[in-house]
Design an enzyme around this catalytic site. Structure first.
Site: not given
Ligand code: EPU
Length: 419
Positions: A22-23, A93, A117, A122-123, A126, A306, A398
């Site tokens: 998925k990811n 998202r 979420c 999850r801002p 970045q 995850d 999902r």
């Molecule tokens: N974060 C910030 N600012 C940003 C981006 C991230 O503060 O601009 C913080 C987040 O709030 C979190 C941390 O950084 O505390 C890491 O978040 P990340 O951005 O890595 O998460 P993501 O990219 O939104 C992806 C996966 C998630 C998985 C996370 C961590 C996808 C579509 N989603 O989310 O998958 O948990 O990385 O590995 O790739 C799932 O599949 O169930 C799922 C939630």
């Protein structure tokens, strides 16, 4: 609302085919917008989030076709609308992943900010700051991220924290920027590497994927190609835990051991016998009860957030005490209260859960709160005495393809009932 009903007590035994990740498929589908000719993506899992992404790409003007083997062909050469509305983004998202490709290719993108979420705030600042480092003008206005540029220029950006989709979004933009981009403190997750490989197959020049520093030499255009998505390491891990918890033997096919090192290590610590080959992982518990394991979630290659909920479920019925620390998301313990409804002994202290394994869990009606939480509830149901009735299972669709069929094929008593 549909529910899943699991009758616990069966020992799982058999083989299961693992689906595409998925990811990985979500950023890859979004990146198809970068191509100048049709591009086909294979090993696509049949998931609700994929349907949402296909709907989003279609709403943007891409033409899509899907064959019976679930290869998706995207033709992004038609007039593209660069605005991704709230109605589409709010349900998933990962829709924010169209921001980088649209901006890089069309010089303009407006993507609704994803809302709150269940697992954390999850801002996406970045993603935005990385694009600004490539020369984009970005404002957040009326609930939208509005970005524009003439042509992106190579730049340097050091991510404040490791972010998976943040790295993917900025990478997907940098590939068409003029000049060289250096990204540091990048996510090293295998799904980022899979996206990079797909982009390279489209003609992008990327060095360092899978390390924390990527160097991207921008190109003027990207072409269509065929790319097969990597196997889903989280689905793989979930089925391996199902084998561990039921004392059974499960062979996951069409997967890769190299993307699950820490998870396999933890399963061995739990007492599992693990055998791996080029495209399979076998777990054999020989009827033993797993031993509790302690873990701390962190970016790859450390223990994946995850998989945290699934290991929590295993600890609930394991021998001993396991301590679980969640460091990625601030609110990713919601499954713990549901597991307690099944008789689990869990103490929560901030981002730490201390789980004392009990001999017997007992089935009860419980509620899924997010994707991985729902998986943990299904796993607990496999060993709980009697019936576990899981509500709000749309979360599970999902990210898990046909979970009840796949578990049923291994001998689980599991069924879906319409709401
Ligand atoms: N974060 C910030 N600012 C940003 C981006 C991230 O503060 O601009 C913080 C987040 O709030 C979190 C941390 O950084 O505390 C890491 O978040 P990340 O951005 O890595 O998460 P993501 O990219 O939104 C992806 C996966 C998630 C998985 C996370 C961590 C996808 C579509 N989603 O989310 O998958 O948990 O990385 O590995 O790739 C799932 O599949 O169930 C799922 C939630």
């Amino acid at each position: 609302m549909a529910k899943i009903i699991v009758t616990g007590g069966e020992v799982l035994n058999g083989e299961v085919q693992i689906s595409g990740a998925k990811n990985a498929v979500l950023p890859i589908l979004c990146a198809t917008l970068l191509a100048d000719s049709p591009i086909s993506i294979g090993n696509v899992p049949h998931l609700h989030d994929v349907t949402t992404t296909v709907g989003l790409l279609g709403a943007l003007g891409a033409q899509l076709s899907i064959d019976e083997k679930l290869t998706i062909t995207v033709d992004p050469t038609h007039p593209i609308n660069t605005v991704a509305p709230y109605e589409l983004v709010k349900t998933m998202r990962a829709s924010i992943l169209v921001l980088g490709p649209l901006l890089a290719k069309y010089g303009h993108a407006e993507v609704s900010l994803p809302g709150g979420c269940a697992i954390g705030s999850r801002p996406v600042e970045q993603h935005i700051r990385g694009l600004i480092a490539l020369g984009a003008d970005v404002v957040v206005e009326n609930g939208f991220v509005k970005a524009k540029c003439d042509r992106l220029k190579g730049g340097r950006y050091v991510f404040d924290m490791v972010t998976v989709t943040g790295t993917e979004n900025v990478l997907s933009a940098a590939v068409l920027a003029k000049g060289t981009t250096i990204l540091e403190n990048c996510a090293e997750e295998p799904e980022v590497v899979d996206l990079a490989h797909c982009l390279m197959a489209m003609g992008a020049k990327i060095e360092g994927a899978g390390t924390n520093k990527m160097i991207i030499e921008g190109v003027d255009s990207l072409r269509g190609c065929h790319y097969d998505v990597m196997p889903d390491r989280i689905e793989t891990g979930t089925f391996l835990i199902a084998g561990a918890m039921t004392g059974g033997r499960v062979v996951c096919r069409k997967t890769r051991a190299g993307i699950l090192d820490v998870v396999l290590q933890k399963l061995e610590d739990a007492g599992a016998e693990i055998t791996t080959g080029a495209d399979f992982i076998e777990i054999n518990m020989h009827g033993r009860r797993p031993k509790a394991v302690s873990l701390t979630t962190a970016p790859y290659p450390a223990f994946p957030t995850d998989m945290q909920a699934q290991f929590a479920a295993m600890n609930c019925m394991a021998d001993g005490v396991g301590v679980i620390k969640e460091t990625i998301f601030e609110n990713r313990f919601m499954h713990m209260n549901e597991l307690m409804r099944l008789g689990a002994d869990i103490q929560i202290d901030g981002h730490t859960a201390i789980i004392r394994g009990v001999e017997t869990l007992t089935g009860a009606p419980i509620m899924a709160t997010d994707l991985r939480a729902s998986a943990s509830l299904v796993l607990a149901g496999l060993v709980a005495k009697g019936e576990t009735i899981i509500d709000r299972i749309y979360h599970i669709d999902r990210g898990y393809e046909n979970i009840e069929e796949k578990l049923g094929g291994l001998g689980a008593k599991i069924r879906r009932v319409p709401g």
